[in-house]
Design a protein around this motif. Sequence first.
Motif, PDB file in Angstrom:
ATOM      1  N   PRO A  82      30.140 -34.776 -75.305  1.00 32.52           N
ATOM      2  CA  PRO A  82      31.182 -33.739 -75.330  1.00 32.52           C
ATOM      3  C   PRO A  82      31.840 -33.652 -76.708  1.00 32.52           C
ATOM      4  N   ASP A  83      32.294 -32.454 -77.041  1.00 31.93           N
ATOM      5  CA  ASP A  83      32.880 -32.238 -78.361  1.00 31.93           C
ATOM      6  C   ASP A  83      34.037 -33.178 -78.639  1.00 31.93           C
ATOM      7  N   HIS A  84      34.872 -33.418 -77.616  1.00 24.21           N
ATOM      8  CA  HIS A  84      36.056 -34.250 -77.877  1.00 24.21           C
ATOM      9  C   HIS A  84      35.660 -35.690 -78.197  1.00 24.21           C
ATOM     10  N   LEU A  85      34.598 -36.202 -77.575  1.00 22.55           N
ATOM     11  CA  LEU A  85      34.148 -37.557 -77.877  1.00 22.55           C
ATOM     12  C   LEU A  85      33.547 -37.616 -79.271  1.00 22.55           C
ATOM     13  N   HIS A  86      32.751 -36.605 -79.628  1.00 24.12           N
ATOM     14  CA  HIS A  86      32.181 -36.583 -80.978  1.00 24.12           C
ATOM     15  C   HIS A  86      33.294 -36.523 -82.028  1.00 24.12           C
ATOM     16  N   ARG A  87      34.304 -35.679 -81.800  1.00 24.91           N
ATOM     17  CA  ARG A  87      35.402 -35.581 -82.763  1.00 24.91           C
ATOM     18  C   ARG A  87      36.141 -36.908 -82.907  1.00 24.91           C
ATOM     19  N   LEU A  88      36.336 -37.609 -81.797  1.00 22.58           N
ATOM     20  CA  LEU A  88      37.009 -38.903 -81.837  1.00 22.58           C
ATOM     21  C   LEU A  88      36.217 -39.900 -82.666  1.00 22.58           C
TER      22      LEU A  88
ATOM     23  N   GLU B  86      36.209 -38.744 -86.422  1.00 22.67           N
ATOM     24  CA  GLU B  86      37.490 -38.936 -87.115  1.00 22.67           C
ATOM     25  C   GLU B  86      37.769 -40.414 -87.351  1.00 22.67           C
TER      26      GLU B  86
ATOM     27  N   HIS C  50      47.384 -35.581 -73.258  1.00 25.94           N
ATOM     28  CA  HIS C  50      46.076 -34.939 -73.039  1.00 25.94           C
ATOM     29  C   HIS C  50      45.196 -35.892 -72.250  1.00 25.94           C
TER      30      HIS C  50
ATOM     31  N   SER D  93      42.115 -35.651 -71.073  1.00 26.18           N
ATOM     32  CA  SER D  93      40.718 -35.818 -71.492  1.00 26.18           C
ATOM     33  C   SER D  93      40.621 -36.753 -72.696  1.00 26.18           C
ATOM     34  N   ARG D  94      41.547 -36.613 -73.646  1.00 27.78           N
ATOM     35  CA  ARG D  94      41.540 -37.510 -74.810  1.00 27.78           C
ATOM     36  C   ARG D  94      41.848 -38.940 -74.384  1.00 27.78           C
TER      37      ARG D  94
ATOM     38  N   SER E  51      38.698 -40.497 -72.719  1.00 28.03           N
ATOM     39  CA  SER E  51      37.667 -40.839 -73.705  1.00 28.03           C
ATOM     40  C   SER E  51      38.048 -42.082 -74.492  1.00 28.03           C
TER      41      SER E  51
END
Length: 326
Positions: A186-192, A195, A304, A306-307, A310
Amino acid sequence: MGRILARDVLRGQPTVATSDVSNAQETIAELFGDHRLMPLGFRHSLDMKLRSVRRGGVGIEFLDYGTEVQIDAQALDDFFLVQIPLAGHARLQVRSSIIESTPMLATIPPLERPFTMTWDRGAPHLIVYVQRQTLAGVADRLFGLDSGKDLALGLSMDLKGIQGRAFLRSVVELQDEMAAENAAAPDHLHRLLAETMLSRLLMATIKPLGPAPGGNAADRGRLTRRFNELLERHSTEELSVSDIAVSLGVSIRTLQAVVRSELGMTPSELLRRSRLTRARELLLAGEPGRETVTSIAIEAGFSHLSRFSSAYLQTFGELPSESLHR
């Protein structure tokens, strides 16, 4: 951590292979820009192997020329490269400066200046690609810098120290996610993950601007203790790093630099870790019929869900719901 093995980098991703010098130069130019490639080995032949995955302003590449080569490169413009030999040696020359690179010392070619590299035979590389704008955005949040032109990463990175090892761990985690043969994370995991890697890249390479911030060692120690005490009392409240700096009477830049120097992590990472620890305590002590993951996440300071989920999974190896139903 142990040495990264060449066969493990982007395992499962397709490998581009060629023994033709012109084809190799053209393929690599598409990824990194114009350059001249010259095999230096016996018979001037090569056996290039390349694996590459890019997503969201970052990329992981595996590159092995199979022989000694010299690379005369044009100046990089809008991206950074961190080049890590997985074995053997390599050299980066920028004007009169020469960096001898090993698995314990990565090189970072400069922006806006041409450079020359020599890779020995048996020196496959893991290369981290980062768009300048992407890194500038993380630097802005981390240090208060406002554009890529302010970034001065230097020409090398020590991978033996605390910050270098932390960077390597985050690179391995990111490449594991990007190498997955199944559907992309998922995009949010990749972004985490991205970053985290970029933050650790900056912490391992950004040089202090002037004297050590926060005064002498005693002053830095006092500031660190006050920071930890504030986290212990207030981390579950609606609190930002800016709020913490104001409460402690220092600038964000000073707080970032002192905490990073003294504790090896950024204030935002420590704030998140404190909240995750509190959330785990609440989840393990909670009653599934009375508490929910959402209510506990909010109580621990997360807005959040979802964040939170993750980050919790990445930190503790299980979902919040699994902890609650233990």
